[in-house]
Write a protein that holds these residues in place. Structure first.
Motif, mmCIF file in Angstrom:
data_model
loop_
_atom_site.group_PDB
_atom_site.id
_atom_site.type_symbol
_atom_site.label_atom_id
_atom_site.label_comp_id
_atom_site.label_asym_id
_atom_site.label_seq_id
_atom_site.Cartn_x
_atom_site.Cartn_y
_atom_site.Cartn_z
ATOM 1 N N THR A 112 5.920 -4.605 -5.897
ATOM 2 C CA THR A 112 5.583 -4.867 -4.497
ATOM 3 C C THR A 112 6.393 -6.025 -3.915
ATOM 4 O OG1 THR A 112 3.735 -6.310 -5.093
ATOM 5 C CG2 THR A 112 3.248 -3.978 -4.711
ATOM 6 N N PHE A 113 6.920 -6.886 -4.751
ATOM 7 C CA PHE A 113 7.750 -7.978 -4.250
ATOM 8 C C PHE A 113 9.155 -7.519 -3.855
ATOM 9 C CE2 PHE A 113 4.797 -10.600 -6.874
ATOM 10 C CZ PHE A 113 4.261 -11.317 -5.811
ATOM 11 N N PHE A 114 9.604 -6.394 -4.413
ATOM 12 C CA PHE A 114 10.982 -5.969 -4.205
ATOM 13 C C PHE A 114 11.136 -4.758 -3.292
ATOM 14 C CE2 PHE A 114 11.011 -8.165 -8.321
ATOM 15 C CZ PHE A 114 11.926 -9.156 -8.015
ATOM 16 N N THR A 115 10.147 -3.902 -3.241
ATOM 17 C CA THR A 115 10.269 -2.695 -2.438
ATOM 18 C C THR A 115 8.906 -2.261 -1.932
ATOM 19 O OG1 THR A 115 11.040 -0.404 -2.411
ATOM 20 C CG2 THR A 115 10.131 -1.199 -4.467
ATOM 21 N N TYR A 116 8.911 -1.552 -0.821
ATOM 22 C CA TYR A 116 7.662 -1.098 -0.219
ATOM 23 C C TYR A 116 7.111 0.132 -0.934
ATOM 24 C CZ TYR A 116 4.464 0.943 3.145
ATOM 25 O OH TYR A 116 3.362 1.491 3.739
ATOM 26 N N GLU A 117 8.013 1.065 -1.252
ATOM 27 C CA GLU A 117 7.580 2.325 -1.835
ATOM 28 C C GLU A 117 7.831 2.347 -3.339
ATOM 29 O OE1 GLU A 117 7.839 6.888 -0.454
ATOM 30 O OE2 GLU A 117 9.761 5.905 -0.743
ATOM 31 N N CYS A 118 6.923 2.966 -4.037
ATOM 32 C CA CYS A 118 7.060 3.114 -5.478
ATOM 33 C C CYS A 118 8.278 3.980 -5.797
ATOM 34 C CB CYS A 118 5.796 3.767 -6.030
ATOM 35 S SG CYS A 118 5.850 4.069 -7.797
ATOM 36 N N PRO A 119 9.086 3.588 -6.775
ATOM 37 C CA PRO A 119 10.249 4.400 -7.129
ATOM 38 C C PRO A 119 9.891 5.811 -7.573
ATOM 39 C CG PRO A 119 10.361 2.254 -8.197
ATOM 40 C CD PRO A 119 9.027 2.342 -7.540
ATOM 41 N N ILE A 120 8.743 5.989 -8.212
ATOM 42 C CA ILE A 120 8.339 7.330 -8.621
ATOM 43 C C ILE A 120 8.130 8.203 -7.395
ATOM 44 C CG2 ILE A 120 6.612 8.692 -9.865
ATOM 45 C CD1 ILE A 120 6.109 6.240 -11.622
ATOM 46 N N SER A 121 7.539 7.653 -6.334
ATOM 47 C CA SER A 121 7.349 8.400 -5.085
ATOM 48 C C SER A 121 8.691 8.766 -4.462
ATOM 49 C CB SER A 121 6.533 7.584 -4.082
ATOM 50 O OG SER A 121 5.244 7.339 -4.565
ATOM 51 N N THR A 122 9.623 7.833 -4.483
ATOM 52 C CA THR A 122 10.953 8.091 -3.921
ATOM 53 C C THR A 122 11.651 9.206 -4.677
ATOM 54 O OG1 THR A 122 11.120 5.753 -3.306
ATOM 55 C CG2 THR A 122 13.160 7.019 -3.341
ATOM 56 N N TRP A 123 11.626 9.150 -6.010
ATOM 57 C CA TRP A 123 12.274 10.179 -6.823
ATOM 58 C C TRP A 123 11.616 11.537 -6.610
ATOM 59 C CZ3 TRP A 123 11.707 6.613 -11.615
ATOM 60 C CH2 TRP A 123 12.632 5.566 -11.517
ATOM 61 N N GLU A 124 10.284 11.544 -6.538
ATOM 62 C CA GLU A 124 9.580 12.806 -6.321
ATOM 63 C C GLU A 124 9.962 13.409 -4.970
ATOM 64 O OE1 GLU A 124 5.215 14.720 -5.485
ATOM 65 O OE2 GLU A 124 5.346 12.579 -5.884
ATOM 66 N N ARG A 125 9.973 12.594 -3.923
ATOM 67 C CA ARG A 125 10.337 13.087 -2.593
ATOM 68 C C ARG A 125 11.761 13.633 -2.592
ATOM 69 N NH1 ARG A 125 9.733 8.762 0.214
ATOM 70 N NH2 ARG A 125 11.920 8.213 0.124
ATOM 71 N N ASP A 126 12.681 12.912 -3.223
ATOM 72 C CA ASP A 126 14.069 13.385 -3.289
ATOM 73 C C ASP A 126 14.162 14.728 -4.020
ATOM 74 O OD1 ASP A 126 14.788 11.103 -1.937
ATOM 75 O OD2 ASP A 126 15.591 10.072 -3.702
ATOM 76 N N CYS A 127 13.419 14.883 -5.100
ATOM 77 C CA CYS A 127 13.424 16.151 -5.838
ATOM 78 C C CYS A 127 12.828 17.274 -4.999
ATOM 79 C CB CYS A 127 12.653 16.013 -7.148
ATOM 80 S SG CYS A 127 13.513 15.064 -8.399
ATOM 81 N N ARG A 128 11.783 16.974 -4.237
ATOM 82 C CA ARG A 128 11.179 18.005 -3.376
ATOM 83 C C ARG A 128 12.139 18.413 -2.265
ATOM 84 N NH1 ARG A 128 6.620 19.295 -5.536
ATOM 85 N NH2 ARG A 128 5.330 17.703 -6.482
#
Length: 99
Positions: free
Chosen positions: A59-75
């Protein structure tokens, strides 16, 4: 089809992470007074603390969880977007269940 499976695996991983943090805390709090040996194990508590610490540090470095970002990109790569660009879970019961 590979991106769809990968997105579902990431959604399941995310759900598992949240479940371990939330239910792990409850089980540790209940199991300690009841004398469950695993609830007092330094390995269990250390693993649980590491999962929580990873979320706090993130939470100190990014707003969104990297797992969420990767999942969205895969979708997106799997074509699970509608005309507006929003993610859909058509053909993905695991993704729908996890969300």
């Amino acid at each position: 089809m590979g991106y769809l499976w990968l997105a579902d695996i990431l959604a399941g991983l995310h759900l598992a992470w949240v479940a371990v943090v939330v239910f792990g805390l409850l089980l540790i709090l209940i199991g300690g007074p009841l004398g469950w040996k695993w609830a007092r194990s330094p390995w269990v508590r250390g693993f649980h603390l590491a999962l929580i610490a990873a979320v706090v540090v993130r939470t100190f470095f990014t707003y969104e969880c990297p797992i969420s970002t990767w999942e969205r990109d895969c979708r997106v790569l799997a074509g699970q977007v509608d005309a507006d660009g929003a993610i859909t879970y058509a053909g993905s019961p695991v993704g729908r269940l996890c969300h």
